[in-house]
Motif scaffolding. Sequence first.
Motif, PDB file in Angstrom:
ATOM      1  N   MET B   1       0.827  -1.170  -0.138  1.00 14.18           N
ATOM      2  CA  MET B   1      -0.053  -0.174  -0.070  1.00 14.18           C
ATOM      3  C   MET B   1       0.910   1.167   0.071  1.00 14.18           C
ATOM      4  SD  MET B   1      -3.484   0.401   2.275  1.00 14.18           S
ATOM      5  CE  MET B   1      -4.510   1.125   1.071  1.00 14.18           C
ATOM      6  N   ILE B   2       2.024   1.065   0.920  1.00  5.87           N
ATOM      7  CA  ILE B   2       2.984   2.230   1.053  1.00  5.87           C
ATOM      8  C   ILE B   2       4.377   1.568   0.755  1.00  5.87           C
ATOM      9  CG2 ILE B   2       4.239   3.768   2.547  1.00  5.87           C
ATOM     10  CD1 ILE B   2       2.055   5.469   2.880  1.00  5.87           C
ATOM     11  N   LYS B   3       5.107   1.993   0.195  1.00  3.47           N
ATOM     12  CA  LYS B   3       6.358   1.436   0.147  1.00  3.47           C
ATOM     13  C   LYS B   3       7.518   2.600  -0.037  1.00  3.47           C
ATOM     14  CE  LYS B   3       8.247  -1.703  -2.935  1.00  3.47           C
ATOM     15  NZ  LYS B   3       8.069  -2.989  -3.855  1.00  3.47           N
ATOM     16  N   LEU B   4       8.354   2.429   0.812  1.00  7.38           N
ATOM     17  CA  LEU B   4       9.840   3.382   0.689  1.00  7.38           C
ATOM     18  C   LEU B   4      10.935   2.344   0.414  1.00  7.38           C
ATOM     19  CD1 LEU B   4       8.187   4.471   3.526  1.00  7.38           C
ATOM     20  CD2 LEU B   4       9.727   6.199   3.023  1.00  7.38           C
ATOM     21  N   GLU B   5      11.552   2.912  -0.614  1.00  6.84           N
ATOM     22  CA  GLU B   5      12.769   1.788  -1.189  1.00  6.84           C
ATOM     23  C   GLU B   5      14.246   2.700  -1.300  1.00  6.84           C
ATOM     24  OE1 GLU B   5      10.705  -0.989  -4.453  1.00  6.84           O
ATOM     25  OE2 GLU B   5      12.410   0.131  -4.960  1.00  6.84           O
ATOM     26  N   ASN B   6      14.963   2.320  -0.413  1.00  6.97           N
ATOM     27  CA  ASN B   6      16.356   3.030  -0.187  1.00  6.97           C
ATOM     28  C   ASN B   6      16.018   4.666  -0.056  1.00  6.97           C
ATOM     29  OD1 ASN B   6      16.558   0.730  -2.519  1.00  6.97           O
ATOM     30  ND2 ASN B   6      17.905   0.537  -0.721  1.00  6.97           N
ATOM     31  N   VAL B   7      15.364   5.085   0.985  1.00 12.29           N
ATOM     32  CA  VAL B   7      15.117   6.533   0.908  1.00 12.29           C
ATOM     33  C   VAL B   7      16.198   7.014   1.879  1.00 12.29           C
ATOM     34  CG1 VAL B   7      13.729   8.155   2.190  1.00 12.29           C
ATOM     35  CG2 VAL B   7      12.591   6.247   0.606  1.00 12.29           C
ATOM     36  N   TYR B   8      16.647   8.187   1.363  1.00 11.82           N
ATOM     37  CA  TYR B   8      17.602   8.863   2.094  1.00 11.82           C
ATOM     38  C   TYR B   8      17.139  10.498   1.919  1.00 11.82           C
ATOM     39  CZ  TYR B   8      21.089   5.355   1.602  1.00 11.82           C
ATOM     40  OH  TYR B   8      22.040   4.196   1.804  1.00 11.82           O
ATOM     41  N   LYS B   9      17.245  11.171   3.228  1.00 13.99           N
ATOM     42  CA  LYS B   9      16.727  12.615   3.240  1.00 13.99           C
ATOM     43  C   LYS B   9      18.178  13.264   3.936  1.00 13.99           C
ATOM     44  CE  LYS B   9      14.492  16.321   3.365  1.00 13.99           C
ATOM     45  NZ  LYS B   9      14.375  17.160   2.217  1.00 13.99           N
ATOM     46  N   SER B  10      18.219  14.245   3.306  1.00 17.70           N
ATOM     47  CA  SER B  10      19.491  15.192   3.857  1.00 17.70           C
ATOM     48  C   SER B  10      18.738  16.396   4.285  1.00 17.70           C
ATOM     49  CB  SER B  10      20.798  15.370   3.612  1.00 17.70           C
ATOM     50  OG  SER B  10      21.119  13.899   3.181  1.00 17.70           O
ATOM     51  N   PHE B  11      19.094  17.330   5.367  1.00 19.06           N
ATOM     52  CA  PHE B  11      18.986  18.707   5.363  1.00 19.06           C
ATOM     53  C   PHE B  11      20.520  19.326   5.348  1.00 19.06           C
ATOM     54  CE2 PHE B  11      15.089  17.157   7.666  1.00 19.06           C
ATOM     55  CZ  PHE B  11      14.382  17.916   6.678  1.00 19.06           C
ATOM     56  N   GLY B  12      20.808  19.913   4.037  1.00 18.66           N
ATOM     57  CA  GLY B  12      22.179  20.397   4.026  1.00 18.66           C
ATOM     58  C   GLY B  12      23.102  19.219   4.123  1.00 18.66           C
ATOM     59  N   GLY B  56      15.997   7.880  -3.598  1.00 18.10           N
ATOM     60  CA  GLY B  56      15.168   6.549  -3.188  1.00 18.10           C
ATOM     61  C   GLY B  56      13.745   6.811  -3.908  1.00 18.10           C
ATOM     62  N   LYS B  57      13.021   6.079  -3.479  1.00 15.27           N
ATOM     63  CA  LYS B  57      11.708   5.856  -4.343  1.00 15.27           C
ATOM     64  C   LYS B  57      10.512   5.697  -3.275  1.00 15.27           C
ATOM     65  CE  LYS B  57      13.077   2.940  -8.077  1.00 15.27           C
ATOM     66  NZ  LYS B  57      12.744   1.415  -8.623  1.00 15.27           N
ATOM     67  N   ILE B  58       9.495   6.404  -3.516  1.00 15.85           N
ATOM     68  CA  ILE B  58       8.164   6.262  -2.789  1.00 15.85           C
ATOM     69  C   ILE B  58       6.931   5.618  -3.422  1.00 15.85           C
ATOM     70  CG2 ILE B  58       6.494   7.453  -1.254  1.00 15.85           C
ATOM     71  CD1 ILE B  58       8.695   9.338  -0.590  1.00 15.85           C
ATOM     72  N   GLU B  69      17.199  11.155  -6.953  1.00 14.32           N
ATOM     73  CA  GLU B  69      18.659  10.674  -6.666  1.00 14.32           C
ATOM     74  C   GLU B  69      19.374  11.783  -6.620  1.00 14.32           C
ATOM     75  OE1 GLU B  69      19.235   7.052  -7.487  1.00 14.32           O
ATOM     76  OE2 GLU B  69      21.153   7.918  -5.891  1.00 14.32           O
ATOM     77  N   MET B  70      20.134  12.038  -5.453  1.00 18.07           N
ATOM     78  CA  MET B  70      21.054  13.188  -5.097  1.00 18.07           C
ATOM     79  C   MET B  70      20.176  14.139  -5.261  1.00 18.07           C
ATOM     80  SD  MET B  70      23.790  11.474  -4.667  1.00 18.07           S
ATOM     81  CE  MET B  70      25.214  12.484  -4.929  1.00 18.07           C
ATOM     82  N   LEU B  74      14.108  11.711 -10.766  1.00 25.21           N
ATOM     83  CA  LEU B  74      14.479  10.857 -11.918  1.00 25.21           C
ATOM     84  C   LEU B  74      13.440  10.681 -12.722  1.00 25.21           C
ATOM     85  CD1 LEU B  74      16.593   8.257 -10.220  1.00 25.21           C
ATOM     86  CD2 LEU B  74      17.279  10.150 -11.410  1.00 25.21           C
ATOM     87  N   GLN B  75      12.044  10.726 -12.135  1.00 20.86           N
ATOM     88  CA  GLN B  75      10.801  10.501 -12.875  1.00 20.86           C
ATOM     89  C   GLN B  75      10.158  11.811 -12.939  1.00 20.86           C
ATOM     90  OE1 GLN B  75       9.394   7.638 -14.205  1.00 20.86           O
ATOM     91  NE2 GLN B  75      11.260   6.245 -13.675  1.00 20.86           N
TER      92      GLN B  75
END
Lengths: 212, 250
Positions: B1-12, B56-58, B69-70, B74-75
Amino acid sequence: MAMFQGTIVTIQLTVVGIIAGIMLGVVLALGRISKSRFLNSITWFYVWVFRGTPLLMQLFIIVYAIPLFTLDVFGAPVRLPLLVAAAVAYSLNSAAYLAEIFRAGIQSIDKGQMEASKALGMSYYQAMFKIIIPQAYRRLIPPVGNELIMLLKDTSLVASIGLFDLLRTVNQMSNATGRWYYYIYAAVVYLFLTSIVQLGFERIEKRYSIYD
Amino acid sequence: MIKLENVYKSFGDLEVLKDINLEVNPGEVVCVIGPSGSGKSTMLRCLNQLERITSGKIYIDGELADQREMGKDLQDIPAEKVQELCTELGMVFQRFNLFPHLTVYENITIAPKIVKKFKEEDIKAIAYDLLKLVGLEDKKDEYPSRLSGGQQQRVAIARALAMQPKIMLFDEPTSALDPELVGEVLEVMKKLAKDGMTMIVVTHEMGFAKEVGTRVIFMDEGRIVEQGEPSQIFADPKEDRTKAFLKKIL
């Protein structure tokens, strides 16, 4: 009678100036807070120019410089009727001040409001016009009232471009008759008009305080 | 239903989410626990794109909602598509974020009205059902400032539900409440869970996680350290960091 007509000119300039100024001011404020660097810079530039130069100079440019400029460049002067030219100058000038008032008002609303709106699927503009700006109204009322009173008093500058507003009319009548008390009349009318604004804005402010 | 794949998040330079992989299935009540600053709230906020992920992907409802990506897309997913997918998610905030210039009823109905463009009588029916669900029928014409924190949060839940989301996200829904008001909000959430709503709940209420959660996720320093059934996580945590955290708070 002449004094009455002069008063009408003063009111016309004020009303047009504040209404056009508010409309343009909202657009400018949205530009100032927009993420687009382009919109940001042109609106910043606008505010910088119109707030940073004297209003009287802006009046002179529209009334005197633009006809000369267009004569030089296009071979024919573009000359607006005096009242229209003055109304344009007041609108452009008050828009710059109002834009800053609106920007500050919008930015004073808690960020959570925009987030909640977005989380509910609203677009940026839906959130702005249905959620953020309506909340800013109440905070905007005092400074906008201030701006309106300033604008009303500053319309007396049109005396120097030869437009017969209240002050110029009174000035001329006093000169022609040698009587001083015409100025008292002018002062009373200005005070009467600014009192209407002040009382009106106090009422509006009260009306908007229901949800606190 | 919900999927996170290799999710990265940076603030600075600060990396707040590191390689998050998570799948949530219909009907699950996933409780996310962990110390503050562990990235729990950020993970929720990335789901409905209040924050954009760095990489990553959601997926929402099986459809790709974000792929980056970075810090670059991407899409090219059309904004309307993203908005549509995000309205499948309802969000409840720690600080309620009710609209103070609107009454309770207007708070609940504004989004269905202007976003979904539902018919007036449908909206009314939905709103009355929800007011009943959260037990605030008699407050419908009040402004939020007249309500207690617990009542405000219940309105906020009703407001989110009015968009008929498939998944509800709760970002520490009881953390800003006085202790005696926590119960009424948790009651509503329990009702929702019982009705089969899929929920992701970031919370410090371990009692709620134990009782209602179908899965507990422990996060620390931007990673999912451990997950499992509540009974297992609370009684028999595998990881040292989970043990240390639970020891501190229980």
